[in-house]
Design a protein around this motif. Structure first.
Motif, PDB file in Angstrom:
ATOM      1  N   ASP A  12       0.833  -1.192   0.000  1.00 33.54           N
ATOM      2  CA  ASP A  12       0.000   0.000   0.000  1.00 33.54           C
ATOM      3  C   ASP A  12       0.873   1.249   0.000  1.00 33.54           C
ATOM      4  N   ILE A  13       0.391   2.300  -0.635  1.00 35.45           N
ATOM      5  CA  ILE A  13       1.109   3.576  -0.606  1.00 35.45           C
ATOM      6  C   ILE A  13       0.826   4.261   0.723  1.00 35.45           C
ATOM      7  N   VAL A  14       1.883   4.606   1.443  1.00 34.07           N
ATOM      8  CA  VAL A  14       1.751   5.268   2.743  1.00 34.07           C
ATOM      9  C   VAL A  14       1.815   6.779   2.552  1.00 34.07           C
ATOM     10  N   MET A  15       0.847   7.463   3.136  1.00 33.06           N
ATOM     11  CA  MET A  15       0.766   8.920   3.057  1.00 33.06           C
ATOM     12  C   MET A  15       1.084   9.496   4.428  1.00 33.06           C
ATOM     13  N   THR A  16       2.056  10.388   4.485  1.00 27.81           N
ATOM     14  CA  THR A  16       2.501  10.965   5.756  1.00 27.81           C
ATOM     15  C   THR A  16       2.337  12.475   5.719  1.00 27.81           C
ATOM     16  N   GLN A  17       1.583  12.997   6.667  1.00 25.01           N
ATOM     17  CA  GLN A  17       1.354  14.436   6.723  1.00 25.01           C
ATOM     18  C   GLN A  17       2.134  15.080   7.844  1.00 25.01           C
ATOM     19  N   GLY A  18       2.529  16.323   7.621  1.00 27.71           N
ATOM     20  CA  GLY A  18       3.224  17.091   8.641  1.00 27.71           C
ATOM     21  C   GLY A  18       2.249  17.860   9.506  1.00 27.71           C
ATOM     22  N   ALA A  19       2.769  18.359  10.620  1.00 23.38           N
ATOM     23  CA  ALA A  19       1.939  19.132  11.546  1.00 23.38           C
ATOM     24  C   ALA A  19       2.092  20.622  11.266  1.00 23.38           C
ATOM     25  N   LEU A  20       1.132  21.378  11.740  1.00 24.76           N
ATOM     26  CA  LEU A  20       1.188  22.835  11.634  1.00 24.76           C
ATOM     27  C   LEU A  20       1.604  23.426  12.970  1.00 24.76           C
ATOM     28  N   PRO A  21       2.342  24.533  12.942  1.00 27.30           N
ATOM     29  CA  PRO A  21       2.664  25.210  14.197  1.00 27.30           C
ATOM     30  C   PRO A  21       1.461  26.003  14.686  1.00 27.30           C
ATOM     31  N   ASN A  22       0.497  25.281  15.257  1.00 23.39           N
ATOM     32  CA  ASN A  22      -0.751  25.918  15.696  1.00 23.39           C
ATOM     33  C   ASN A  22      -0.550  26.718  16.980  1.00 23.39           C
ATOM     34  N   PRO A  23      -1.433  27.742  17.217  1.00 24.39           N
ATOM     35  CA  PRO A  23      -2.439  28.215  16.276  1.00 24.39           C
ATOM     36  C   PRO A  23      -1.841  29.160  15.234  1.00 24.39           C
ATOM     37  N   VAL A  24      -2.521  29.246  14.107  1.00 26.35           N
ATOM     38  CA  VAL A  24      -2.059  30.123  13.033  1.00 26.35           C
ATOM     39  C   VAL A  24      -2.773  31.466  13.145  1.00 26.35           C
ATOM     40  N   PRO A  25      -2.033  32.560  13.146  1.00 29.30           N
ATOM     41  CA  PRO A  25      -2.681  33.871  13.237  1.00 29.30           C
ATOM     42  C   PRO A  25      -3.577  34.129  12.040  1.00 29.30           C
ATOM     43  N   SER A  26      -4.734  34.706  12.297  1.00 31.95           N
ATOM     44  CA  SER A  26      -5.644  35.042  11.223  1.00 31.95           C
ATOM     45  C   SER A  26      -4.966  35.989  10.241  1.00 31.95           C
ATOM     46  N   GLY A  27      -5.129  35.721   8.953  1.00 33.32           N
ATOM     47  CA  GLY A  27      -4.522  36.549   7.929  1.00 33.32           C
ATOM     48  C   GLY A  27      -3.150  36.087   7.481  1.00 33.32           C
ATOM     49  N   GLU A  28      -2.541  35.192   8.251  1.00 34.52           N
ATOM     50  CA  GLU A  28      -1.248  34.655   7.866  1.00 34.52           C
ATOM     51  C   GLU A  28      -1.442  33.492   6.893  1.00 34.52           C
ATOM     52  N   SER A  29      -0.381  33.072   6.225  1.00 40.28           N
ATOM     53  CA  SER A  29      -0.471  31.915   5.347  1.00 40.28           C
ATOM     54  C   SER A  29      -0.057  30.662   6.114  1.00 40.28           C
ATOM     55  N   ALA A  30      -0.516  29.516   5.632  1.00 39.38           N
ATOM     56  CA  ALA A  30      -0.182  28.236   6.249  1.00 39.38           C
ATOM     57  C   ALA A  30       0.103  27.223   5.147  1.00 39.38           C
ATOM     58  N   SER A  31       1.095  26.389   5.379  1.00 36.13           N
ATOM     59  CA  SER A  31       1.434  25.347   4.413  1.00 36.13           C
ATOM     60  C   SER A  31       1.390  23.989   5.084  1.00 36.13           C
ATOM     61  N   ILE A  32       0.666  23.080   4.481  1.00 37.25           N
ATOM     62  CA  ILE A  32       0.522  21.723   5.004  1.00 37.25           C
ATOM     63  C   ILE A  32       1.234  20.774   4.045  1.00 37.25           C
TER      64      ILE A  32
END
Lengths: 112, 112
Positions: free
Chosen positions: B1-21
Motif C-alpha cells: 500500500d502507498i503510505v501517506m505521511t502528513q506534517g503538523a502545523l505550528p498551531n495556532p495560526v494567526p488570522s490573515g497569515e499563510s499556512a502550508s501543510i
C-alpha cells in the motif's frame, strides 16, 4: 444538487452483520463509480472500496475484503455496504462518496 | 500500500497569515499521463470532508483561490493564503493512483 444520504448505522454486537445504504440524488447515479470510506473515532480515514457504475466490478481494502461487500441498485440510485462478522475496530462513521461529494455519514458502533 | 505521511502545523495560526501543510507519499503519484493522483480534503468540525484540490493542483468547484496545491511526485504542499476562521479543521491528503486508496493521518489547523 448532489445529495448522498447514508442510513443503517447503529449499535451492533460483535460478530453480527449490518447493511448500510446510501441513497443518491442530483446526478445520474448509474454513470458513476461510487465508494465507501470510514472514519474512526480517532479521526483516521480508511478507504473501504468502490464499485463500477454498472456494478460489474469492485475493489476493496485488502484488510476488509473478506468481510465487507459493496453493491448497488441503479434503479433505486442506492449504494450498499454489507458488513459481516463485525468487530470493535469497525466502530466508525461510514461515508459514501462520489469523488468530490460525500454524504453526512452514518455511525456504526460495535459493542456488546 | 502507498503510505501517506502528513506534517503538523505550528498551531495556532494567526488570522490573515499563510499556512502550508505538507504530505509525503511512499511512492511517486505521477502517472505516465502527466497527472499526479493526489487529493486534498478539508473536514470542518462536525462536517463531512470537502474536496479542495485534485490532480495535486486543480481546485475543486467553488473552492476559494486562497487554496493552492503543488509538489513533485512524492512531496506535496497545500498552501492557504490569508487564513480565515472558515479554514479551521483537519486537512487530509489522499492518493488515488493505486488501490487501495490511502489517506494521510490528517493535519489540524487552529486559528489564533
Amino acid at each position: 444538487e448532489v445529495q448522498l444520504v447514508e442510513s443503517g448505522g447503529g449499535l451492533v454486537q460483535p460478530g453480527a452483520s449490518l447493511k448500510l445504504s446510501c441513497v443518491a440524488s442530483g446526478f445520474t447515479f448509474s454513470d458513476y463509480w461510487m465508494s465507501w470510506v470510514r472514519q474512526t473515532p480517532g479521526k483516521t480515514m480508511e478507504w473501504i472500496g468502490d464499485i463500477k457504475y454498472d456494478g460489474s466490478y469492485t475493489n476493496y481494502a485488502p484488510s476488509l475484503k473478506n468481510r465487507f461487500t459493496i453493491s448497488r441498485d441503479n434503479a433505486k440510485s442506492t449504494l450498499y455496504l454489507q458488513m459481516s462478522n463485525v468487530r470493535s475496530e469497525d466502530t466508525a462513521t461510514y461515508y459514501c462518496t462520489k469523488f468530490a461529494y460525500w454524504g453526512q455519514g452514518t455511525l456504526v458502533t460495535v459493542s456488546s | 500500500d502507498i503510505v501517506m505521511t502528513q506534517g503538523a502545523l505550528p498551531n495556532p495560526v494567526p488570522s490573515g497569515e499563510s499556512a502550508s501543510i505538507t504530505c509525503q507519499s511512499s511512492k511517486s503519484l505521477l502517472h505516465s499521463n502527466g497527472k499526479t493522483y493526489l487529493n486534498w480534503y478539508l473536514q470542518r468540525p462536525g462536517q463531512s470532508p470537502q474536496l479542495l484540490i485534485y490532480w495535486m493542483s486543480t481546485r475543486a468547484s467553488g473552492v476559494s483561490d486562497r487554496f493552492s496545491g503543488s509538489g513533485s511526485g512524492t512531496d506535496f504542499t497545500l498552501k492557504i493564503s490569508s487564513v480565515e476562521a472558515e479554514d479551521v479543521g483537519v486537512y487530509y491528503c489522499q492518493q488515488f493512483l493505486e488501490y487501495p486508496r490511502t489517506f494521510g493521518g490528517g493535519t489540524k489547523l487552529e486559528l489564533k
